[in-house]
Write a protein that holds these residues in place. Structure first.
Motif, mmCIF file in Angstrom:
data_model
loop_
_atom_site.group_PDB
_atom_site.id
_atom_site.type_symbol
_atom_site.label_atom_id
_atom_site.label_comp_id
_atom_site.label_asym_id
_atom_site.label_seq_id
_atom_site.Cartn_x
_atom_site.Cartn_y
_atom_site.Cartn_z
ATOM 1 N N CYS A 146 1.024 3.639 1.733
ATOM 2 C CA CYS A 146 0.662 5.043 1.940
ATOM 3 C C CYS A 146 1.357 5.938 0.924
ATOM 4 O O CYS A 146 0.751 6.875 0.382
ATOM 5 N N THR A 147 2.628 5.665 0.670
ATOM 6 C CA THR A 147 3.369 6.465 -0.306
ATOM 7 C C THR A 147 2.755 6.339 -1.695
ATOM 8 O O THR A 147 2.611 7.330 -2.423
ATOM 9 N N PRO A 199 -1.872 10.146 3.850
ATOM 10 C CA PRO A 199 -1.064 11.173 4.531
ATOM 11 C C PRO A 199 -1.409 11.316 6.002
ATOM 12 O O PRO A 199 -0.526 11.590 6.826
ATOM 13 N N MET A 249 -0.560 8.261 -1.773
ATOM 14 C CA MET A 249 -0.369 9.711 -1.826
ATOM 15 C C MET A 249 0.094 10.173 -3.200
ATOM 16 O O MET A 249 -0.034 11.356 -3.532
ATOM 17 N N SER A 250 0.643 9.268 -4.004
ATOM 18 C CA SER A 250 1.154 9.632 -5.328
ATOM 19 C C SER A 250 0.067 9.688 -6.388
ATOM 20 O O SER A 250 0.319 10.140 -7.504
ATOM 21 N N ARG A 292 0.382 8.439 7.925
ATOM 22 C CA ARG A 292 1.825 8.701 8.036
ATOM 23 C C ARG A 292 2.105 9.768 9.088
ATOM 24 O O ARG A 292 3.034 9.647 9.886
ATOM 25 N N MET A 349 3.595 1.612 5.100
ATOM 26 C CA MET A 349 4.179 2.888 4.700
ATOM 27 C C MET A 349 4.390 2.965 3.189
ATOM 28 O O MET A 349 4.204 4.016 2.581
ATOM 29 N N VAL A 350 4.763 1.862 2.569
ATOM 30 C CA VAL A 350 4.889 1.837 1.105
ATOM 31 C C VAL A 350 3.527 2.059 0.459
ATOM 32 O O VAL A 350 3.388 2.825 -0.512
#
Length: 312
Positions: free
Chosen positions: A136-137, A193, A140-141, A196, A133-134
């Motif tokens: 993925c974040t 995204p 996405m940034s 997630r 999840m980190v």
């Protein structure tokens, strides 16, 4: 089923009429006089009048609206103001390159997203889950422009694994050679995204009572996740995929622009730059119609996935 489809098609007519009226008002009242745009700054009043007469914008608004409705019904939007090509021909020839990139991208993105979401659901709450999840974040940034520049420079220019730009004549040449890197970039941008979102769908279903009942009956975790959970999570996944399909044609304009792919997205940008109203109006109407058709297909797919879903 037939009655439902006919009813939905009938219900689309007022929506489509609203879209047509909105497009007509925006381009004829808000968009300004196209004759001045095409004539340029040094044109004469007589030249502008001739252009208005050729374009038909000197007619009353109700006549222009009737012409626009006839164009939609006959799928004939005339000629491009910028190039003189048939608008229908432009859309037909540009649709193929866009689909060559977007169809494999959508299939791979959906399949990889579902597989990874189910795999992460097996280890939910663990360190692996948090690390993914980190990641993925972070993914996405990062802007899509960064992905395009880095991948194009690294894989195409430095390593020579892919062509930097271009488009060929054959389908397989375009799919395997020219589309490969844009598809890879599209996956790099969209998988974070998508993962997630699909993970949330899967975990929502995994917490339901029927899942606990299935586990209590002694079913393996693999069967619970791949059969019971995935079947119910498929409904929001289908909604996500089908809702994004029409927008993908326009949304991929950066990939098409940077890689020289003659697709719909690139054509929209060129039409906006040239104030080519017939092309813009045609694509706007077609995308609106495609959105409504895909919404209908989504409902039909719901029942195919889960026959308990009642179509109303």
């Amino acid at each position: 089923m037939t009655a439902y489809i006919l009813r939905r098609l009938w219900q689309m007519l007022p929506t489509m009429l609203g879209v047509v009226l909105l497009v007509f008002l925006l381009f004829n009242w808000v968009g300004g006089d196209p004759a001045y745009i095409l004539a340029g700054k040094m044109s004469s009043a007589e030249g502008i009048a001739n252009i208005r007469r050729q374009l038909g914008v000197d007619q009353p608004y109700h006549v222009q609206l009737g012409i626009f409705l006839k164009q939609i019904v006959t799928f004939d939007f005339g000629q491009s103001w910028a190039t003189g090509e048939s608008v229908a021909g432009i859309i037909t020839t540009r649709l193929g390159p866009s689909l060559t990139v977007l169809v494999p991208l959508t299939v791979l993105e959906t399949a990889i997203g579902i597989a990874l979401a189910l795999a992460i659901a097996f280890v939910r709450g663990s360190l692996t889950d948090r690390a993914v999840m980190v990641a993925c974040t972070v993914g996405m940034s990062i802007s899509i422009l960064v992905y395009i520049i880095v991948f194009q420079y690294g894989f195409a220019y430095k390593l020579g694994l892919f062509p930097v730009q271009g488009w060929g004549e054959g389908f397989w040449e375009n799919l395997l050679r020219y589309s490969a890197l844009p598809i890879l970039i599209g996956l790099a941008v969209s998988i974070a995204p998508t993962l997630r979102l699909y993970r949330s769908f899967v975990l929502d279903e995994a917490s339901q009572d029927y899942v606990r009942t299935a586990r209590a009956k002694g079913l393996s975790e693999r069967r619970v996740m791949w059969v019971h959970v995935l079947r119910n999570a498929a409904i929001p996944i289908i909604t996500h995929v089908m809702a994004n399909l029409p927008a993908l044609l326009i949304g991929a304009f950066l990939l098409e622009r940077f890689f020289g792919i003659p697709g719909i997205g690139r054509e929209v940008i060129l039409a906006v730059e040239r104030s080519d109203f017939p092309v813009i109006k045609a694509i706007t109407v077609y995308v609106a119609a495609a959105t409504m058709v895909f919404n209908l297909l989504t409902d039909l797919m719901y029942q195919a996935v889960d026959p308990r879903v009642q179509l109303k």
